[in-house]
Design a protein around this motif. Structure first.
Motif: not given
Length: 160
Positions: A73, A76-79, A84
């Motif tokens: 994560q 590479h997005d998205p987290v 977060r």
């Protein structure tokens, strides 16, 4: 935190008033200041304080799976929202520590200058060394805030 502030104030007052025990009360005041920093840090970021316990109870396969997910994560997005929050708390925890240790370093530097003017060279050297140590802590925390991903991964691995 409610005990650390008055304790710090009393120890500083005793260090100023009692010349014979100045070094002892000064050292105790420094310990009280460190406790105050930790208490404020825990109050501002309670989840960040508990973060090291997150992976400590996991079995080896679960920890490996957790680290693989976090690495994926972060790379590479998205987290995910959960990661977060963890990352934000981790950064907040280090920002608070950097600010508070910066304040401590500035007080110690001011004390070093005041002691130098009174011609107490050993006290000056001691407070200057303590201020330098606090500045090292500030630099480490600012570096972590600038790039938190490796630090969070290291924390989750248990390498902290």
């Amino acid at each position: 935190m409610l005990l650390a502030v008055p304790l710090l104030a009393v120890l500083v007052a005793l260090a100023v008033r009692l010349r014979r025990f100045r070094l002892l009360f000064g050292a105790l005041a420094l310990v009280a200041a460190a406790l105050l920093v930790e208490n404020v840090q825990g109050a501002v970021s309670p989840f960040g304080t508990l973060l090291p316990l997150l992976a400590s109870g996991l079995a080896k396969p679960d920890r490996v799976a957790l680290l693989a997910q976090v690495r994926d994560q972060l790379g590479h997005d998205p987290v995910s929202p959960a990661l977060r929050v963890m990352l934000d708390e981790y950064v907040r925890w280090h920002m608070v520590k950097a600010v508070l240790c910066g304040l401590l370093a500035s007080v110690l530097l001011g004390l070093s200058v005041a002691v130098w003017r009174r011609r107490h060279r050993w006290y000056c050297l001691l407070t200057a060394l303590l201020a330098a140590a606090a500045l090292v802590v500030v630099a480490a925390n600012v570096t972590t805030v600038a790039d938190p991903d490796p630090g969070l991964l290291s924390l989750l691995q248990g390498d902290w």
